[in-house]
Design a protein around this motif. Structure first.
Motif, PDB file in Angstrom:
ATOM      1  N   ALA A 253       0.823  -1.598  -0.349  1.00 33.82           N
ATOM      2  CA  ALA A 253       0.140   0.625  -0.384  1.00 33.82           C
ATOM      3  C   ALA A 253       0.607   0.959   0.061  1.00 33.82           C
ATOM      4  O   ALA A 253       1.823   1.395   1.102  1.00 33.82           O
ATOM      5  N   THR A 254       0.805   2.219  -0.632  1.00 37.51           N
ATOM      6  CA  THR A 254       1.194   3.774  -1.452  1.00 37.51           C
ATOM      7  C   THR A 254       1.194   4.506  -0.088  1.00 37.51           C
ATOM      8  O   THR A 254      -0.138   4.175   0.629  1.00 37.51           O
ATOM      9  N   LEU A 255       1.967   5.125   0.863  1.00 44.83           N
ATOM     10  CA  LEU A 255       1.902   6.067   1.486  1.00 44.83           C
ATOM     11  C   LEU A 255       1.914   7.637   1.191  1.00 44.83           C
ATOM     12  O   LEU A 255       1.664   8.270   1.984  1.00 44.83           O
ATOM     13  N   SER A 256       1.644   7.580  -0.097  1.00 48.44           N
ATOM     14  CA  SER A 256       1.294   8.237  -1.087  1.00 48.44           C
ATOM     15  C   SER A 256      -0.035   8.947  -0.968  1.00 48.44           C
ATOM     16  O   SER A 256      -0.169  10.226  -1.287  1.00 48.44           O
ATOM     17  N   LYS A 257      -1.233   8.712  -0.942  1.00 49.13           N
ATOM     18  CA  LYS A 257      -2.744   8.499  -1.538  1.00 49.13           C
ATOM     19  C   LYS A 257      -2.921   9.459  -0.105  1.00 49.13           C
ATOM     20  O   LYS A 257      -2.781  10.315   0.744  1.00 49.13           O
ATOM     21  N   GLY A 258      -4.006   8.532   0.782  1.00 57.42           N
ATOM     22  CA  GLY A 258      -4.343   9.062   2.018  1.00 57.42           C
ATOM     23  C   GLY A 258      -3.329   9.002   2.795  1.00 57.42           C
ATOM     24  O   GLY A 258      -3.998  10.112   3.560  1.00 57.42           O
ATOM     25  N   PHE A 259      -2.190   8.180   3.143  1.00 55.16           N
ATOM     26  CA  PHE A 259      -1.159   8.654   4.357  1.00 55.16           C
ATOM     27  C   PHE A 259      -0.823  10.315   4.102  1.00 55.16           C
ATOM     28  O   PHE A 259      -0.083  10.743   4.798  1.00 55.16           O
ATOM     29  N   GLY A 260      -0.724  10.618   2.772  1.00 57.42           N
ATOM     30  CA  GLY A 260       0.127  11.853   2.970  1.00 57.42           C
ATOM     31  C   GLY A 260       1.408  12.552   2.958  1.00 57.42           C
ATOM     32  O   GLY A 260       2.085  13.385   2.660  1.00 57.42           O
ATOM     33  N   ALA A 261       2.212  10.881   2.303  1.00 53.59           N
ATOM     34  CA  ALA A 261       3.595  11.904   2.557  1.00 53.59           C
ATOM     35  C   ALA A 261       3.964  10.485   1.180  1.00 53.59           C
ATOM     36  O   ALA A 261       3.631  11.535   0.094  1.00 53.59           O
ATOM     37  N   GLY A 262       4.971  10.033   1.403  1.00 55.33           N
ATOM     38  CA  GLY A 262       5.472   9.592   0.097  1.00 55.33           C
ATOM     39  C   GLY A 262       6.353   7.833   0.554  1.00 55.33           C
ATOM     40  O   GLY A 262       6.142   7.454   1.101  1.00 55.33           O
ATOM     41  N   SER A 303       3.186  11.655   9.803  1.00 57.80           N
ATOM     42  CA  SER A 303       1.158  10.898   9.366  1.00 57.80           C
ATOM     43  C   SER A 303       0.972   9.728  10.299  1.00 57.80           C
ATOM     44  O   SER A 303      -0.168   9.800  10.756  1.00 57.80           O
ATOM     45  N   ALA A 304       1.972   8.631  10.609  1.00 62.05           N
ATOM     46  CA  ALA A 304       1.756   8.093  11.569  1.00 62.05           C
ATOM     47  C   ALA A 304       1.446   7.966  13.487  1.00 62.05           C
ATOM     48  O   ALA A 304       0.373   7.803  13.353  1.00 62.05           O
ATOM     49  N   GLU A 305       2.083   9.096  13.836  1.00 63.44           N
ATOM     50  CA  GLU A 305       1.982   9.985  14.632  1.00 63.44           C
ATOM     51  C   GLU A 305      -0.026  10.381  14.507  1.00 63.44           C
ATOM     52  O   GLU A 305      -0.406   9.818  15.469  1.00 63.44           O
ATOM     53  N   ILE A 306      -0.082  11.244  13.438  1.00 68.19           N
ATOM     54  CA  ILE A 306      -1.698  11.456  13.265  1.00 68.19           C
ATOM     55  C   ILE A 306      -2.660  10.188  13.029  1.00 68.19           C
ATOM     56  O   ILE A 306      -3.615  10.433  14.003  1.00 68.19           O
ATOM     57  N   HIS A 307      -2.245   9.188  12.902  1.00 67.58           N
ATOM     58  CA  HIS A 307      -3.265   8.509  12.938  1.00 67.58           C
ATOM     59  C   HIS A 307      -3.822   7.532  14.201  1.00 67.58           C
ATOM     60  O   HIS A 307      -4.668   6.795  14.177  1.00 67.58           O
ATOM     61  N   ARG A 308      -2.531   7.563  14.754  1.00 72.56           N
ATOM     62  CA  ARG A 308      -2.479   7.122  16.499  1.00 72.56           C
ATOM     63  C   ARG A 308      -3.291   8.394  17.252  1.00 72.56           C
ATOM     64  O   ARG A 308      -3.508   7.902  18.432  1.00 72.56           O
ATOM     65  N   THR A 309      -4.283   9.496  16.752  1.00 70.37           N
ATOM     66  CA  THR A 309      -5.316  10.024  17.373  1.00 70.37           C
ATOM     67  C   THR A 309      -6.565  10.314  16.692  1.00 70.37           C
ATOM     68  O   THR A 309      -6.653   9.612  15.597  1.00 70.37           O
ATOM     69  N   GLU A 310      -6.841  10.838  17.991  1.00 73.93           N
ATOM     70  CA  GLU A 310      -8.585  11.132  17.672  1.00 73.93           C
ATOM     71  C   GLU A 310      -8.753  11.975  15.996  1.00 73.93           C
ATOM     72  O   GLU A 310      -9.749  11.425  15.327  1.00 73.93           O
ATOM     73  N   GLU A 311      -7.864  12.810  16.205  1.00 70.25           N
ATOM     74  CA  GLU A 311      -7.622  13.410  14.708  1.00 70.25           C
ATOM     75  C   GLU A 311      -8.189  12.717  13.240  1.00 70.25           C
ATOM     76  O   GLU A 311      -8.481  12.905  12.572  1.00 70.25           O
ATOM     77  N   LEU A 312      -7.286  11.237  13.465  1.00 66.23           N
ATOM     78  CA  LEU A 312      -7.683  10.993  12.276  1.00 66.23           C
ATOM     79  C   LEU A 312      -9.179  10.278  12.265  1.00 66.23           C
ATOM     80  O   LEU A 312      -9.871  10.223  11.172  1.00 66.23           O
ATOM     81  N   THR A 313      -9.572   9.964  13.397  1.00 67.55           N
ATOM     82  CA  THR A 313     -11.002   9.701  13.410  1.00 67.55           C
ATOM     83  C   THR A 313     -12.178  10.991  12.421  1.00 67.55           C
ATOM     84  O   THR A 313     -12.549  10.973  12.101  1.00 67.55           O
ATOM     85  N   LEU A 314     -11.201  11.635  13.396  1.00 70.02           N
ATOM     86  CA  LEU A 314     -12.332  13.135  12.393  1.00 70.02           C
ATOM     87  C   LEU A 314     -12.102  13.025  11.527  1.00 70.02           C
ATOM     88  O   LEU A 314     -13.126  13.853  10.142  1.00 70.02           O
ATOM     89  N   LEU A 315     -10.951  13.162  10.770  1.00 70.81           N
ATOM     90  CA  LEU A 315     -10.444  13.291   9.582  1.00 70.81           C
ATOM     91  C   LEU A 315     -11.613  12.321   8.422  1.00 70.81           C
ATOM     92  O   LEU A 315     -12.021  12.897   7.249  1.00 70.81           O
ATOM     93  N   GLN A 316     -11.691  11.312   8.818  1.00 70.42           N
ATOM     94  CA  GLN A 316     -12.011  10.352   8.271  1.00 70.42           C
ATOM     95  C   GLN A 316     -13.426   9.950   8.636  1.00 70.42           C
ATOM     96  O   GLN A 316     -14.523   9.886   6.952  1.00 70.42           O
TER      97      GLN A 316
END
Length: 434
Positions: A253-262, A303-316
């Motif tokens: 899985a790419t880290l360039s799409k939803g993950f926002g990195a590369g 980005s991985a750190e954001i994925h560990r927070t409630e911010e990810l749930t809000l964005l989803q």
């Protein structure tokens, strides 16, 4: 002097004569009508072209808009300063800085798997699939390699290399009956398929899991379009739904799409640590000196750190809300699914003009045509994102309807798109698709 020989190609796994001969006509027309090859500056989510035109890009794969997140950008810059080098250009099997090891450890914890990084999904698939075909990534048996007809070109391009190691066939899109027959016939089968298609939809992971349990089927997924956008902590559709997460399921899985990195993450379960060494040494591009650079790694770590927070749930949740709003206004085959991609049906004759009309209204939607999609299924590809506003989506949908899209049965009153859906959670094309 004897007559020189001409070559008649076999076209067993690729046919550029057909691919370019048909597809390039559409591409040329797209360029001529200004809906391809566009160049502009991006500011606050709006593109500005040199001639003064402004438009919102509705065909970009950053589903959560993390590619513009300040923490992700700061992470890229900080990583460069921290490690002091952009790319130490030598195979990691020889010498490496700790940058990739730190990322793989972080992603391994996030996704609950052994993670090996790669510069791209194309590099990952090109390297891994021939190793699978030879039986060296699996149980030692050379499998029949079954490529889904709609498998992304990044996977399909590995067919010739795999064919030098084992037998290769193609099957219809998600053709479970064909797979079952092959599993009954061959000692081992590997099915190569998108876990999440670039033109809408998910793989039938539950049905494939039944074949995995009964016949020891190996499934190679590319789940690039659902990573981050789907599942708890953004683990993607395959890892959210497949009951078989062991050595019989391999995911890239790419880290360039939803993950926002590369870069790319290879997700492995049930394999010993020596498998990592084998892949790094013998999986083609994965052993080259080209790898994720420090900036991409820093962005991915942030980005991985954001994925560990409630911010990810809000964005989803914002993404799901925007998907629901679009579906309430324009009818597509993907309506009422959690998938962020919609293909608005058009004909080969009207699709480019429709894209031109929508672009003039201030929105870019990419016209897709053969060989990106099958003949007779042209359309405008729309990608929904968390950062799009309700006004933008409503104006886009109005422009799509004026250009020939079919409106949904009943449009909602203003206000359907918004925070009230923020807590919701998430639940293919020919070889040329993007």
């Amino acid at each position: 002097m004897s007559e020189r020989k001409t070559i008649t190609p076999a076209h067993r796994y690729r046919n550029n004569d057909r691919l370019i001969g048909i597809g390039n006509t559409f591409w040329n027309t797209s360029y001529e009508h200004g809906v391809a090859g566009i160049v502009g500056d991006l500011e606050d989510g709006v593109f500005h072209t040199p001639d003064g035109h402004e438009f919102v890009n509705f065909t970009v794969c950053s589903y959560l808009d993390l590619d513009t997140h300040p923490k992700v950008i700061d992470g890229a810059v900080a990583s460069l300063r921290r490690f002091g080098v952009l790319d130490h250009c030598i195979p990691r099997t020889r010498v490496q800085t700790p940058v990739l090891l730190e990322l793989e450890e972080s992603l391994g914890e996030l996704f609950g798997a052994m993670v090996i990084s790669a510069i791209s999904t194309a590099a990952a698939s090109t390297g891994l699939l021939p190793v699978i075909a030879s039986g060296h990534l699996g149980n030692g048996t050379r499998p029949l390699m079954v490529f889904d007809k709609n498998a992304h070109v990044s996977m399909a391009n590995a067919k010739p290399s795999c064919a030098d190691e084992t037998e290769v066939v193609s099957c219809g899109h998600h053709d479970l009956d064909f797979l079952k027959d092959m599993c009954r016939t061959y000692e081992r089968v590997c099915y190569v398929v998108d876990g999440s298609d670039s033109l809408g939809g998910y793989a039938p992971v539950h049905e494939l899991a039944e074949l995995q349990e009964k016949y020891n089927l190996l499934v190679f997924y590319d789940d690039s379009h659902s990573l981050s956008a789907y599942g708890e902590r953004g683990i993607g559709y395959v890892r959210s739904h497949s009951p078989v997460l062991d050595e019989r399921t391999i995911t890239v899985a790419t880290l360039s799409k939803g993950f926002g990195a590369g870069g790319t993450a290879i997700l492995l379960d049930g394999y010993p640590e020596q498998t990592r060494r084998l892949i790094e040494r013998f999986a083609g591009p994965l052993g080259y000196s080209q790898k994720m650079n420090a900036a991409a790694v820093g962005a991915a770590l942030a980005s991985a750190e954001i994925h560990r927070t409630e911010e990810l749930t809000l964005l989803q949740g914002r993404l799901r809300s925007n998907i629901a709003l679009f579906d309430s206004l324009v009818a597509t085959e993907q309506s009422d699914s959690t998938y962020p991609i919609r293909v608005v049906p058009m004909t080969d004759e009207t699709v480019i003009d429709a894209a031109k009309q929508v672009f003039a209204a201030g929105f870019y939607t990419s016209p897709v045509f053969f060989p990106i999609v099958a003949r007779g299924t042209a359309g405008l590809r729309v990608m929904l994102r968390a950062g799009q506003s309700e006004e933008q989506i409503r104006r886009l949908c109005a422009a799509l309807v004026r250009a020939g899209a079919r409106p949904a049965a009943a449009a909602p009153a203003p206000g359907i798109g918004g925070e009230h859906l923020a807590a919701t959670t998430g639940e293919g094309a020919p070889d040329g698709h993007a």
